[in-house]
Write an enzyme that holds these catalytic residues in place. Structure first.
Site, PDB file in Angstrom:
ATOM      1  N   ARG A  15     -13.375 -31.961  -2.862  1.00 49.45           N
ATOM      2  CA  ARG A  15     -11.959 -31.930  -3.225  1.00 49.45           C
ATOM      3  C   ARG A  15     -11.251 -33.339  -2.437  1.00 49.45           C
ATOM      4  NH1 ARG A  15     -10.143 -26.237  -1.376  1.00 49.45           N
ATOM      5  NH2 ARG A  15     -11.836 -26.448   0.111  1.00 49.45           N
ATOM      6  N   LYS A  74      -9.166 -30.123   3.747  1.00 53.57           N
ATOM      7  CA  LYS A  74      -9.944 -29.375   4.798  1.00 53.57           C
ATOM      8  C   LYS A  74      -9.512 -29.857   6.173  1.00 53.57           C
ATOM      9  CE  LYS A  74     -11.591 -26.025   4.447  1.00 53.57           C
ATOM     10  NZ  LYS A  74     -10.911 -24.800   4.554  1.00 53.57           N
ATOM     11  N   HIS A  95      -6.277 -23.386   9.441  1.00 55.66           N
ATOM     12  CA  HIS A  95      -6.863 -22.091   9.803  1.00 55.66           C
ATOM     13  C   HIS A  95      -7.289 -22.182  11.180  1.00 55.66           C
ATOM     14  CE1 HIS A  95      -7.055 -20.836   5.654  1.00 55.66           C
ATOM     15  NE2 HIS A  95      -7.678 -21.946   5.223  1.00 55.66           N
ATOM     16  N   SER A 133      -6.642 -19.319  -3.114  1.00 53.44           N
ATOM     17  CA  SER A 133      -7.087 -18.111  -3.017  1.00 53.44           C
ATOM     18  C   SER A 133      -7.603 -17.255  -4.431  1.00 53.44           C
ATOM     19  CB  SER A 133      -6.005 -17.257  -2.507  1.00 53.44           C
ATOM     20  OG  SER A 133      -5.586 -17.352  -1.220  1.00 53.44           O
ATOM     21  N   ASP A 197      -6.876  -1.144   0.544  1.00 49.34           N
ATOM     22  CA  ASP A 197      -5.716  -1.971   0.888  1.00 49.34           C
ATOM     23  C   ASP A 197      -4.813  -0.868   1.733  1.00 49.34           C
ATOM     24  OD1 ASP A 197      -4.555  -5.002   0.369  1.00 49.34           O
ATOM     25  OD2 ASP A 197      -3.140  -3.622   0.922  1.00 49.34           O
ATOM     26  N   ASP A 269     -12.863 -18.289   7.076  1.00 53.96           N
ATOM     27  CA  ASP A 269     -11.962 -19.401   7.817  1.00 53.96           C
ATOM     28  C   ASP A 269     -10.941 -18.781   8.738  1.00 53.96           C
ATOM     29  OD1 ASP A 269     -10.383 -18.437   5.824  1.00 53.96           O
ATOM     30  OD2 ASP A 269     -10.430 -20.384   4.554  1.00 53.96           O
TER      31      ASP A 269
END
Length: 362
Positions: A15, A74, A95, A133, A197, A269
């Site tokens: 990317r 990143k 992150h 995501s 969840d 991550d």
């Protein structure tokens, strides 16, 4: 403003921070964009594409970093730490809760580091994390299905089964965006799917999407302990904004899974939610522990850069424009963008990162 776009150096990260279309928009508004040569090649963009958009091609990473604002995909790797003292602002995925060394490097540099993943809207949505995501959630099942193949070390299970042979079971920990997208692909393949969840309202919403095609369960230790050993594919999809992911599956529980089962932890991550999971790479994506195949690649969307770069830019460009137009002053006006600030002037800013490194010393 002078903006730099370095070439990503993370393993098989194809990317790029800005697409030629984004560069055109920025240049049309009077900004200067320096793009490291071949930075966009992996996403299908040539140096000529950037030049035609008004960007300047530079031949070294140093030149790309010697700008007021650096836009990446990143987090900086150790080879890039020396560059951090150059620009005023860095805008990328960070992150930090799972990366003490990078956190220390950012603090020492006194740069303003803004993380895509913690930019947060008033309704708690994470607009810059969402597109990746979605992609990671969908890829988690694709990768999981692949590594269930016997030649890849898996059990040899076809997730969708066939008439006369039962389908595989996919257990998803977390019903957010990653978990929802994973479930869509798994259901489409014909697998048996369970989502866990702790948010009952989210589970109710998921029922409107999937109906009876997905088993929706409240996430507690007992329920997880019953489900995990039966999973052919276990997907970690837990997110706590800015914080390290909680461990939901112990090594002991992993040992109860059938040999050749597969774990894909999208939360890697942020530290991962499965005790046996450690970071891997696209070059060496899996390892076997307790007889189970583990996949822990933290930059999964890098596998589909043509799609991922454009999806990311669709979301990040408005914020890049704000930073370019107004500089750091925009952080006083835009509360959502301000929540993206993780480090500024040598100080940890984001509460989640602060919690992760309460005892951090330089």
């Amino acid at each position: 403003m002078k903006i730099g776009v370095p070439k990503e150096i993370k393993d098989q990260e194809f990317r790029v921070g800005l697409s030629p279309n984004s560069v055109r928009v920025l240049c049309d508004r009077g900004h200067q964009v320096s793009v490291e040569t071949q930075a966009g090649t992996g996403s299908g963009f040539t140096d000529e594409d950037y030049q035609q958009a008004g960007g300047k091609i530079v031949t070294s990473a140093t030149e790309a970093w010697e700008q007021d604002l650096v836009v990446k995909v990143k987090e900086p790797l150790k080879q890039e730490y020396d560059y951090l003292k150059i620009p005023k602002m860095l805008f990328t995925y960070l992150h930090l809760a799972a990366d003490k060394e990078l956190t220390k490097a950012l603090i020492s540099s006194k740069i303003t580091a803004i993380a895509y993943e913690t930019v947060e809207l008033p309704d708690k949505r994470l607009p810059l994390l969402t597109p990746m995501s979605i992609i990671a959630g969908r890829l988690s099942v694709q990768f999981g299905a692949r590594y269930l193949e016997k030649q890849q070390g898996g059990r040899g299970v076809l997730l969708g089964g066939i008439p006369g042979v039962c389908a595989g079971t996919v257990v998803i920990l977390g019903g957010g965006i990653v978990g929802t997208e994973a479930a869509k692909i798994a259901v489409g393949m014909g697998a048996k799917v369970q989502i866990f969840d702790i948010n009952v309202e989210r589970l109710a919403y998921l029922e409107t999407l999937f109906g009876s095609r997905v088993e929706l369960l409240y996430s507690d230790a007992s329920s997880i302990e019953k489900a995990v050993p039966k999973a052919d594919l276990l997907i970690g999809a837990v997110l706590v904004t800015g914080k390290r992911a909680p461990t939901l599956v112990s090594k002991e529980l992993v040992s109860k899974m059938r040999p050749g089962s597969v774990i894909v932890d999208v939360a890697v991550d942020q530290g991962g939610c499965i005790e046996t999971l450690r970071t891997t790479s696209h070059s060496c994506p899996t390892y076997v522990e307790e007889g189970v195949v583990h996949f822990g690649v933290p930059n999964m969307p890098g596998a589909v850069p043509w799609t991922a770069t454009q999806a990311l830019n669709n979301s990040t460009l408005p914020y890049v424009l704000k930073l370019a137009n107004e500089g750091l002053e925009v952080l006083e006006k835009d509360a959502s963008l301000a929540k993206g600030v993780n480090v500024k002037d040598g100080v940890l800013i984001h509460p989640g990162v602060q919690e992760a490194f309460k005892d951090l010393t330089l």
